[in-house]
Design an enzyme around this catalytic site. Structure first.
Site, PDB file in Angstrom:
ATOM      1  N   GLU A 135      42.376  54.083  33.528  1.00  0.00           N
ATOM      2  CA  GLU A 135      43.456  53.090  33.539  1.00  0.00           C
ATOM      3  C   GLU A 135      44.640  53.681  34.297  1.00  0.00           C
ATOM      4  O   GLU A 135      44.723  54.899  34.473  1.00  0.00           O
ATOM      5  CB  GLU A 135      43.865  52.751  32.096  1.00  0.00           C
ATOM      6  CG  GLU A 135      42.726  52.115  31.323  1.00  0.00           C
ATOM      7  CD  GLU A 135      43.118  51.661  29.911  1.00  0.00           C
ATOM      8  OE1 GLU A 135      44.314  51.820  29.544  1.00  0.00           O
ATOM      9  OE2 GLU A 135      42.231  51.153  29.223  1.00  0.00           O
ATOM     10  N   GLY A 139      44.119  58.753  33.023  1.00  0.00           N
ATOM     11  CA  GLY A 139      43.081  59.232  33.924  1.00  0.00           C
ATOM     12  C   GLY A 139      42.358  60.411  33.309  1.00  0.00           C
ATOM     13  O   GLY A 139      41.364  60.245  32.585  1.00  0.00           O
ATOM     14  N   GLN A 346      35.442  73.219  60.989  1.00  0.00           N
ATOM     15  CA  GLN A 346      35.955  74.419  61.667  1.00  0.00           C
ATOM     16  C   GLN A 346      34.953  74.924  62.717  1.00  0.00           C
ATOM     17  O   GLN A 346      35.325  75.299  63.822  1.00  0.00           O
ATOM     18  CB  GLN A 346      36.215  75.503  60.606  1.00  0.00           C
ATOM     19  CG  GLN A 346      36.916  76.731  61.130  1.00  0.00           C
ATOM     20  CD  GLN A 346      38.394  76.463  61.427  1.00  0.00           C
ATOM     21  OE1 GLN A 346      38.959  75.475  60.967  1.00  0.00           O
ATOM     22  NE2 GLN A 346      39.007  77.329  62.219  1.00  0.00           N
ATOM     23  N   GLY A 350      37.458  71.833  67.973  1.00  0.00           N
ATOM     24  CA  GLY A 350      38.191  70.562  68.161  1.00  0.00           C
ATOM     25  C   GLY A 350      37.293  69.352  68.001  1.00  0.00           C
ATOM     26  O   GLY A 350      37.725  68.292  67.537  1.00  0.00           O
ATOM     27  N   GLU A 373      34.965  61.802  37.982  1.00  0.00           N
ATOM     28  CA  GLU A 373      34.098  62.294  36.877  1.00  0.00           C
ATOM     29  C   GLU A 373      34.705  63.524  36.218  1.00  0.00           C
ATOM     30  O   GLU A 373      33.986  64.462  35.864  1.00  0.00           O
ATOM     31  CB  GLU A 373      32.695  62.607  37.395  1.00  0.00           C
ATOM     32  CG  GLU A 373      31.882  61.377  37.724  1.00  0.00           C
ATOM     33  CD  GLU A 373      31.350  60.661  36.509  1.00  0.00           C
ATOM     34  OE1 GLU A 373      30.971  61.328  35.523  1.00  0.00           O
ATOM     35  OE2 GLU A 373      31.338  59.424  36.521  1.00  0.00           O
ATOM     36  N   THR A 375      38.467  65.759  36.860  1.00  0.00           N
ATOM     37  CA  THR A 375      38.896  66.612  37.983  1.00  0.00           C
ATOM     38  C   THR A 375      38.385  68.030  37.719  1.00  0.00           C
ATOM     39  O   THR A 375      38.042  68.391  36.587  1.00  0.00           O
ATOM     40  CB  THR A 375      40.430  66.649  38.113  1.00  0.00           C
ATOM     41  OG1 THR A 375      40.961  67.356  36.988  1.00  0.00           O
ATOM     42  CG2 THR A 375      41.038  65.251  38.193  1.00  0.00           C
TER      43      THR A 375
HETATM   44  C1  LIG Z   1      37.370  56.727  44.880  1.00  0.00           C
HETATM   45  C2  LIG Z   1      37.469  56.785  43.387  1.00  0.00           C
HETATM   46  C3  LIG Z   1      36.446  56.288  42.608  1.00  0.00           C
HETATM   47  C4  LIG Z   1      36.555  56.334  41.212  1.00  0.00           C
HETATM   48  N1  LIG Z   1      35.574  55.754  40.436  1.00  0.00           N
HETATM   49  C5  LIG Z   1      35.794  55.599  39.104  1.00  0.00           C
HETATM   50  C6  LIG Z   1      34.911  54.806  38.307  1.00  0.00           C
HETATM   51  O1  LIG Z   1      33.906  54.248  38.788  1.00  0.00           O
HETATM   52  N2  LIG Z   1      35.194  54.644  36.982  1.00  0.00           N
HETATM   53  C7  LIG Z   1      36.299  55.199  36.409  1.00  0.00           C
HETATM   54  O2  LIG Z   1      36.502  54.990  35.214  1.00  0.00           O
HETATM   55  N3  LIG Z   1      37.147  55.979  37.137  1.00  0.00           N
HETATM   56  C8  LIG Z   1      36.926  56.173  38.462  1.00  0.00           C
HETATM   57  N4  LIG Z   1      37.804  56.912  39.226  1.00  0.00           N
HETATM   58  C9  LIG Z   1      38.953  57.536  38.572  1.00  0.00           C
HETATM   59  C10 LIG Z   1      38.868  59.054  38.514  1.00  0.00           C
HETATM   60  O3  LIG Z   1      37.888  59.462  37.597  1.00  0.00           O
HETATM   61  C11 LIG Z   1      40.280  59.561  38.156  1.00  0.00           C
HETATM   62  O4  LIG Z   1      41.076  59.387  39.319  1.00  0.00           O
HETATM   63  C12 LIG Z   1      40.293  61.006  37.699  1.00  0.00           C
HETATM   64  O5  LIG Z   1      39.693  61.112  36.429  1.00  0.00           O
HETATM   65  C13 LIG Z   1      41.710  61.590  37.630  1.00  0.00           C
HETATM   66  O6  LIG Z   1      42.576  60.746  36.949  1.00  0.00           O
HETATM   67  P1  LIG Z   1      43.994  60.376  37.614  1.00  0.00           P
HETATM   68  O7  LIG Z   1      43.715  59.890  38.976  1.00  0.00           O
HETATM   69  O8  LIG Z   1      44.722  59.479  36.692  1.00  0.00           O
HETATM   70  O9  LIG Z   1      44.759  61.765  37.750  1.00  0.00           O
HETATM   71  P2  LIG Z   1      45.656  62.497  36.622  1.00  0.00           P
HETATM   72  O10 LIG Z   1      44.903  62.569  35.344  1.00  0.00           O
HETATM   73  O11 LIG Z   1      46.999  61.871  36.601  1.00  0.00           O
HETATM   74  O12 LIG Z   1      45.739  63.962  37.211  1.00  0.00           O
HETATM   75  C14 LIG Z   1      46.660  64.340  38.253  1.00  0.00           C
HETATM   76  C15 LIG Z   1      46.487  65.841  38.497  1.00  0.00           C
HETATM   77  O13 LIG Z   1      46.857  66.561  37.311  1.00  0.00           O
HETATM   78  C16 LIG Z   1      45.781  67.395  36.899  1.00  0.00           C
HETATM   79  N5  LIG Z   1      45.709  67.430  35.429  1.00  0.00           N
HETATM   80  C17 LIG Z   1      45.687  66.369  34.596  1.00  0.00           C
HETATM   81  N6  LIG Z   1      45.570  66.786  33.322  1.00  0.00           N
HETATM   82  C18 LIG Z   1      45.511  68.140  33.372  1.00  0.00           C
HETATM   83  C19 LIG Z   1      45.379  69.164  32.401  1.00  0.00           C
HETATM   84  N7  LIG Z   1      45.241  68.878  31.106  1.00  0.00           N
HETATM   85  N8  LIG Z   1      45.364  70.465  32.819  1.00  0.00           N
HETATM   86  C20 LIG Z   1      45.458  70.765  34.137  1.00  0.00           C
HETATM   87  N9  LIG Z   1      45.578  69.838  35.094  1.00  0.00           N
HETATM   88  C21 LIG Z   1      45.598  68.543  34.719  1.00  0.00           C
HETATM   89  C22 LIG Z   1      44.519  66.756  37.483  1.00  0.00           C
HETATM   90  O14 LIG Z   1      43.474  67.697  37.623  1.00  0.00           O
HETATM   91  C23 LIG Z   1      45.041  66.251  38.820  1.00  0.00           C
HETATM   92  O15 LIG Z   1      45.039  67.287  39.742  1.00  0.00           O
HETATM   93  C24 LIG Z   1      37.699  56.924  40.604  1.00  0.00           C
HETATM   94  C25 LIG Z   1      38.719  57.427  41.419  1.00  0.00           C
HETATM   95  C26 LIG Z   1      38.632  57.343  42.773  1.00  0.00           C
HETATM   96  C27 LIG Z   1      39.812  57.823  43.605  1.00  0.00           C
END
Ligand SMILES: Cc1cc2nc3c(=O)[nH]c(=O)nc-3n(C[C@H](O)[C@H](O)[C@H](O)COP(=O)(O)OP(=O)(O)OC[C@H]3O[C@@H](n4cnc5c(N)ncnc54)[C@H](O)[C@@H]3O)c2cc1C
Length: 391
Positions: A135, A139, A346, A350, A373, A375
């Site tokens: 949502e 995330g 790399q 180019g 799935e 990060t």
């Molecule tokens: C192309 C694409 C396809 C996707 N497909 C799906 C799908 O089919 N179904 C679905 O449900 N989701 C999907 N997603 C969502 C994806 O799983 C999320 O983007 C991901 O889980 C990260 O959540 P966020 O983007 O809110 O980042 P955030 O949770 O806001 O994280 C931002 C940064 O902070 C870091 N961070 C967050 N919490 C911590 C912590 N506790 N400790 C250290 N670092 C932290 C993260 O690693 C990241 O670098 C998709 C996303 C994209 C871009």
């Protein structure tokens, strides 16, 4: 290549003769049809319906649906081998097909008999699935989700929204996670329900314009007084978190196989190029500094692929507490995909930065594998904290 390394690696998954035959057909399809169309789909950003139709022509959705429901279920290792082949040819098509599995496998594992009989035959025939967890405000911490499920007679009323949902614009069946209104707002309220295409109150609000995976739709979904029959609920109210964790244990190796497809494609292209390209009177591959780079990449590919088949074997043997192994695999495979694609660019110099060569696309496609799935920061946490002794 003069080494039998990759042939032996490809012989690792313990596939039956029937599964090997299917994998051969998938390899031919990937090479002859899917790969040649990948650049055009990447440029235009259109959904690759031709590829999806071709995949269904081989009956690939049926390979994860049990026979009793119109499928012809094969092993998890065979499924991963197919994901890797398709993703190496076109990462967008690979994730579209893998997402079907991610959305539907929980129905196979945890659905009621009535649900399976009603929904699975459609999947076996090629219906598309989507898995909706993320949502806008929730995330990495999925337990913070706000989407509400309110029981109302024989229906469930859904209010809320999901973002970044793969297949969100094309899915016939969405596996949706939200919180059961009667159970409060904690993680114990998380529940799961299948929403069918066209459900009243479900709308596709936005489709993202992305760096890579441009042919795979990534959508924001709105649920406004959306009604689904209670018969579509997966498990009982409050069982959603355990269903979600079980689902992730099978989807994370799957996205790892997808990432390894990208890594293999990048490695293959780079090696082919530097065996031809000459500078200072020698082929690029003859420079020792470049050989060290290849050695590190090939070694990591071999280790990571071996781990892929190890995890596949655990799942095929019915081992369920594989969270740490699955996290290790997802982490390493996706970091390797990004590294292999970056190094391939790399090694092309180019020319790697120009859209005429596939490595440019592979680099853009690789990045998301480190983010979705869970990060890779989250996976490092999951692995690391598994060593905390319980007192
Ligand atoms: C192309 C694409 C396809 C996707 N497909 C799906 C799908 O089919 N179904 C679905 O449900 N989701 C999907 N997603 C969502 C994806 O799983 C999320 O983007 C991901 O889980 C990260 O959540 P966020 O983007 O809110 O980042 P955030 O949770 O806001 O994280 C931002 C940064 O902070 C870091 N961070 C967050 N919490 C911590 C912590 N506790 N400790 C250290 N670092 C932290 C993260 O690693 C990241 O670098 C998709 C996303 C994209 C871009």
């Amino acid at each position: 290549m003069s080494t039998p390394l990759f042939d032996r690696l490809d012989a690792l998954p313990p596939l039956s003769p029937e599964e090997r035959q299917l994998l051969d057909s998938v390899q031919s399809l990937a090479r002859d049809e899917i790969a040649p169309r990948a650049a055009e789909y990447d440029r235009g950003g259109d959904f690759p319906w031709e590829n999806v139709a071709a995949i269904n022509g081989l009956g690939l959705n049926a390979m994860f649906v049990p026979e009793a429901y119109g499928g012809a279920a094969l092993s998890y290792a065979a499924y991963l081998a197919c994901v890797r082949e398709i993703s190496a040819a076109c990462a967008s098509t690979g994730i579209i097909w893998a997402t079907n599995f991610h959305a539907v496998k929980p129905l196979i594992d945890f659905g009621t008999e009535e649900q399976k009989q009603r929904l699975l035959p459609r999947v076996a025939e090629g219906a598309l699935g989507a898995l909706a967890i993320t949502e806008p405000e929730s995330g990495s911490d999925a337990t913070g989700m706000k989407t509400r499920f309110t029981p109302d007679g024989d229906d469930i009323v859904i209010d809320g929204g999901k973002t970044f949902i793969t297949n969100g614009d094309v899915a016939d069946l969405y596996l949706l996670f939200g919180k059961w209104s009667e159970l409060g707002d904690g993680r114990g309220a998380i529940s799961a329900v299948y929403v069918e295409k066209g459900a009243p109150g479900l709308s596709i609000l936005r489709k993202e314009d992305k760096l890579g995976h441009r042919a795979s739709g990534t959508c924001t979904l709105g649920f406004d007084n959306c009604r689904v029959p209670r018969a579509n609920m997966l498990g009982a109210p409050g069982e959603g978190l355990s269903l979600l964790l079980a689902a992730l244990n099978k989807s994370r190796p799957s996205v790892a196989a997808h990432a390894l497809g990208i890594a293999r494609a990048a490695f293959h292209d780079a090696v082919a190029y530097i065996n031809e390209r000459r500078q200072s009177g020698r082929r690029i591959v003859e420079f020792q500094g470049i050989q060290f780079l290849l050695a590190d990449l090939a070694t990591d590919l071999a280790m990571c692929e071996s781990w892929l088949w190890h995890v596949a074997g655990l799942i095929d043997r019915g081992v369920s507490d594989i969270g740490v192994e699955a996290s290790m695999l997802k982490l390493r495979a996706s970091d390797l995909a990004m590294r292999a694609a970056t190094e391939a660019v790399q090694l092309y110099g180019g020319y790697g930065y120009i859209k005429d060569y596939r490595v440019e696309r592979l680099l853009r496609d690789a990045k998301i594998t480190q983010i979705w799935e869970g990060t890779n920061q989250i996976h490092r946490q999951l692995i690391g904290r598994s060593f905390i002794a319980r007192r």
